[in-house]
Design a protein around this motif. Structure first.
Motif, PDB file in Angstrom:
ATOM      1  N   GLN A 164       0.828  -1.207   0.000  1.00 18.48           N
ATOM      2  CA  GLN A 164       0.000   0.000   0.000  1.00 18.48           C
ATOM      3  C   GLN A 164       0.864   1.259   0.000  1.00 18.48           C
ATOM      4  N   VAL A 165       1.975   1.214   0.726  1.00 17.24           N
ATOM      5  CA  VAL A 165       2.872   2.372   0.752  1.00 17.24           C
ATOM      6  C   VAL A 165       3.410   2.657  -0.644  1.00 17.24           C
ATOM      7  N   LEU A 166       3.827   1.597  -1.343  1.00 19.78           N
ATOM      8  CA  LEU A 166       4.389   1.765  -2.683  1.00 19.78           C
ATOM      9  C   LEU A 166       3.309   2.105  -3.705  1.00 19.78           C
ATOM     10  N   ASP A 167       2.122   1.481  -3.561  1.00 19.94           N
ATOM     11  CA  ASP A 167       1.018   1.776  -4.464  1.00 19.94           C
ATOM     12  C   ASP A 167       0.601   3.240  -4.376  1.00 19.94           C
ATOM     13  N   SER A 168       0.535   3.763  -3.144  1.00 16.29           N
ATOM     14  CA  SER A 168       0.063   5.129  -2.956  1.00 16.29           C
ATOM     15  C   SER A 168       1.005   6.157  -3.575  1.00 16.29           C
ATOM     16  N   ALA A 169       2.263   5.750  -3.792  1.00 13.66           N
ATOM     17  CA  ALA A 169       3.237   6.648  -4.415  1.00 13.66           C
ATOM     18  C   ALA A 169       3.332   6.427  -5.921  1.00 13.66           C
ATOM     19  N   GLY A 170       2.468   5.568  -6.457  1.00 11.37           N
ATOM     20  CA  GLY A 170       2.422   5.364  -7.901  1.00 11.37           C
ATOM     21  C   GLY A 170       3.323   4.270  -8.422  1.00 11.37           C
ATOM     22  N   TYR A 171       3.744   3.372  -7.555  1.00 10.91           N
ATOM     23  CA  TYR A 171       4.652   2.303  -7.988  1.00 10.91           C
ATOM     24  C   TYR A 171       3.971   0.931  -7.971  1.00 10.91           C
ATOM     25  N   SER A 172       2.718   0.886  -8.356  1.00  4.51           N
ATOM     26  CA  SER A 172       1.988  -0.391  -8.341  1.00  4.51           C
ATOM     27  C   SER A 172       2.461  -1.338  -9.432  1.00  4.51           C
ATOM     28  N   GLU A 173       2.995  -0.792 -10.532  1.00  4.63           N
ATOM     29  CA  GLU A 173       3.460  -1.628 -11.635  1.00  4.63           C
ATOM     30  C   GLU A 173       4.872  -2.132 -11.369  1.00  4.63           C
ATOM     31  N   GLY A 174       5.110  -3.382 -11.690  1.00  5.19           N
ATOM     32  CA  GLY A 174       6.460  -3.926 -11.642  1.00  5.19           C
ATOM     33  C   GLY A 174       6.949  -4.314 -10.264  1.00  5.19           C
ATOM     34  N   LEU A 175       6.065  -4.320  -9.259  1.00  2.00           N
ATOM     35  CA  LEU A 175       6.492  -4.738  -7.927  1.00  2.00           C
ATOM     36  C   LEU A 175       6.699  -6.246  -7.882  1.00  2.00           C
ATOM     37  N   ALA A 176       7.526  -6.696  -6.962  1.00  2.00           N
ATOM     38  CA  ALA A 176       7.782  -8.127  -6.810  1.00  2.00           C
ATOM     39  C   ALA A 176       6.492  -8.845  -6.439  1.00  2.00           C
ATOM     40  N   PRO A 177       6.363 -10.130  -6.776  1.00  2.00           N
ATOM     41  CA  PRO A 177       5.126 -10.865  -6.484  1.00  2.00           C
ATOM     42  C   PRO A 177       4.898 -11.105  -5.003  1.00  2.00           C
ATOM     43  N   LEU A 178       5.927 -10.904  -4.170  1.00  2.00           N
ATOM     44  CA  LEU A 178       5.754 -11.084  -2.734  1.00  2.00           C
ATOM     45  C   LEU A 178       6.629 -10.098  -1.978  1.00  2.00           C
ATOM     46  N   THR A 179       6.282  -9.866  -0.718  1.00  2.00           N
ATOM     47  CA  THR A 179       7.042  -8.955   0.128  1.00  2.00           C
ATOM     48  C   THR A 179       8.082  -9.694   0.956  1.00  2.00           C
ATOM     49  N   GLY A 180       7.885 -10.994   1.162  1.00  2.00           N
ATOM     50  CA  GLY A 180       8.833 -11.768   1.947  1.00  2.00           C
ATOM     51  C   GLY A 180       8.451 -13.234   1.970  1.00  2.00           C
ATOM     52  N   HIS A 181       9.251 -14.007   2.696  1.00  2.00           N
ATOM     53  CA  HIS A 181       9.045 -15.446   2.739  1.00  2.00           C
ATOM     54  C   HIS A 181       9.761 -16.020   3.957  1.00  2.00           C
ATOM     55  N   GLY A 182       9.429 -17.256   4.287  1.00  2.00           N
ATOM     56  CA  GLY A 182      10.097 -17.928   5.378  1.00  2.00           C
ATOM     57  C   GLY A 182      11.511 -18.329   5.021  1.00  2.00           C
ATOM     58  N   VAL A 183      12.344 -18.521   6.045  1.00  2.00           N
ATOM     59  CA  VAL A 183      13.709 -19.008   5.866  1.00  2.00           C
ATOM     60  C   VAL A 183      13.988 -20.081   6.918  1.00  2.00           C
ATOM     61  N   GLY A 184      14.996 -20.887   6.642  1.00  2.00           N
ATOM     62  CA  GLY A 184      15.374 -21.955   7.567  1.00  2.00           C
ATOM     63  C   GLY A 184      16.399 -22.841   6.914  1.00  2.00           C
ATOM     64  N   LEU A 185      16.105 -24.108   6.794  1.00  2.00           N
ATOM     65  CA  LEU A 185      17.011 -25.039   6.120  1.00  2.00           C
ATOM     66  C   LEU A 185      17.055 -24.774   4.617  1.00  2.00           C
ATOM     67  N   GLU A 186      16.067 -24.060   4.113  1.00  2.00           N
ATOM     68  CA  GLU A 186      16.071 -23.571   2.733  1.00  2.00           C
ATOM     69  C   GLU A 186      15.883 -22.063   2.778  1.00  2.00           C
ATOM     70  N   ILE A 187      16.343 -21.383   1.741  1.00  2.00           N
ATOM     71  CA  ILE A 187      16.267 -19.923   1.762  1.00  2.00           C
ATOM     72  C   ILE A 187      14.878 -19.427   1.402  1.00  2.00           C
TER      73      ILE A 187
END
Length: 370
Positions: free
Chosen positions: A284-307
């Protein structure tokens, strides 16, 4: 650790039995590591009717597991008699020989050829799919696992901090990436958690950028994303800097925007928060500044024995966070032809009573001019 591994195997066995299977075959290396301890890459784990055993292609004394130690000593070891054998096929044969009528397998990890081979060697053995049951058990980490992640993060912070103290102008992305990976090992890492990304100028801000022979220039944005592996556990950190001069106005504005998005997502990491809501906080922060296009498909993910593990912090992700779940928060913006910003941290979800999310990667997020 033997008691810990045994408890993990007991939970997976319950999942298999709930699905009607008397035994289970674990072939994913990360899942074998989680349930049995360090073992050679091609080892499989059989949870049998009467005993649990590791099936290996060579004696463990001849197959050191990267200096991490040995598997759980309470497990029985079955070594294939000669080279070229498939331990998964041998495990199915052993399960059938002990009278098992059904066996749960990780279909998402088996090739079609390997699945056919299992059916061929044990035609009377009914194969069922255990799905991602082991991966689901791995989502919530115990304190020993979090301790390994914490040390991995310290190593990554050290390597990155040393790089920032060196002269960067004129050096290539590829050279800097190789130096970072060497420093990780120098500080005690098993190795890099993934291929280190160094992106300069117009490349900066790209997620997963592969380093090139482009040289660092004055005025560039420099984005770095790296991670360390310690005792099998992997962390991730990403930072963006400006090279050799005071940042331009557009660089400051873009950096502040991405920093605000990252902070919003970090602050939403509470037990019970929906995965999609964490993603939405940054987006929402990035969308509100006009950067809705081209954003990564996710903001984060789990880590552990695999990245890249569950959970996935993405717009359509289903589920809610639990305490003691380590995740990355890594929003970014890339402007074609100009460059961009990516800020990436590894954190552990903690309740407010325990101080809120625990930040493992502590290198400054101030926009430094190097």
């Amino acid at each position: 650790m033997s008691e810990v591994y045994a408890a993990r195997r007991a939970r997976l066995r319950e999942r298999a039995q709930a699905g009607g299977s008397q035994s289970a075959l674990v072939t994913s290396p990360a899942n074998v590591r989680y349930l049995a301890g360090p073992a050679p890459q091609d080892t499989v784990l059989l949870l049998g009717k009467s005993e649990d055993l590791l099936v290996c292609t060579a004696p463990l004394d001849e197959r050191p597991a990267g200096g991490e130690g040995r598997p759980d000593e309470t497990l029985h070891i079955h070594t294939l008699p000669g080279p070229g054998g498939d331990p998964a096929v041998a495990a199915a044969d052993l399960a059938s020989a002990t009278g098992a009528e059904s066996m749960a397998v990780e279909e998402h990890h088996l090739t079609v050829t390997r699945h056919r081979a299992l059916r061929s060697v044990a035609p009377a053995l009914r194969l069922t799919d255990i799905g991602g049951a082991a991966e689901q058990l791995r989502v919530i980490k115990d304190e020993e696992e979090i301790s390994c992640l914490r040390i991995a993060a310290e190593i990554a912070d050290q390597a990155l901090g040393e790089l920032l103290e060196s002269i960067l102008v004129g050096r290539t992305e590829r050279h800097l990436a190789l130096e970072l990976e060497r420093r990780l090992v120098d500080h005690g890492a098993d190795g890099p958690a993934f291929a280190t990304s160094v992106a300069t100028g117009p490349h900066s801000g790209r997620r997963g950028h592969r380093p090139t022979d482009r040289r660092v220039e004055e005025g560039d944005f420099l984005s770095v994303c790296l991670g360390a592996t310690y005792r099998g556990y992997r962390c991730e950190i990403g930072r963006t800097f400006v090279i050799g001069t005071s940042p331009a106005d557009w660089q400051i504005e873009l950096y502040d925007l991405v920093f605000a998005a990252q902070r919003a997502a970090r602050e939403s990491l509470t037990p019970g928060a929906a995965y999609r809501d964490v993603d939405r906080a940054a987006r929402q922060v990035l969308d509100s500044a006009g950067y809705s296009e081209g954003l990564a498909p996710l903001t984060g993910h789990g880590v552990g024995l695999e990245i890249d593990e569950d959970p996935q912090l993405a717009p359509a992700a289903m589920g809610k966070l639990d305490a003691c779940v380590p995740v990355t928060v890594e929003p970014g913006v890339h402007l074609p032809g100009r460059g961009g910003v990516r800020i990436d941290d590894t954190l552990v979800v903690r309740p407010e009573a325990d101080g809120g999310p625990e930040l493992l990667t502590i290198t400054t997020k101030e926009l430094l001019a190097l």
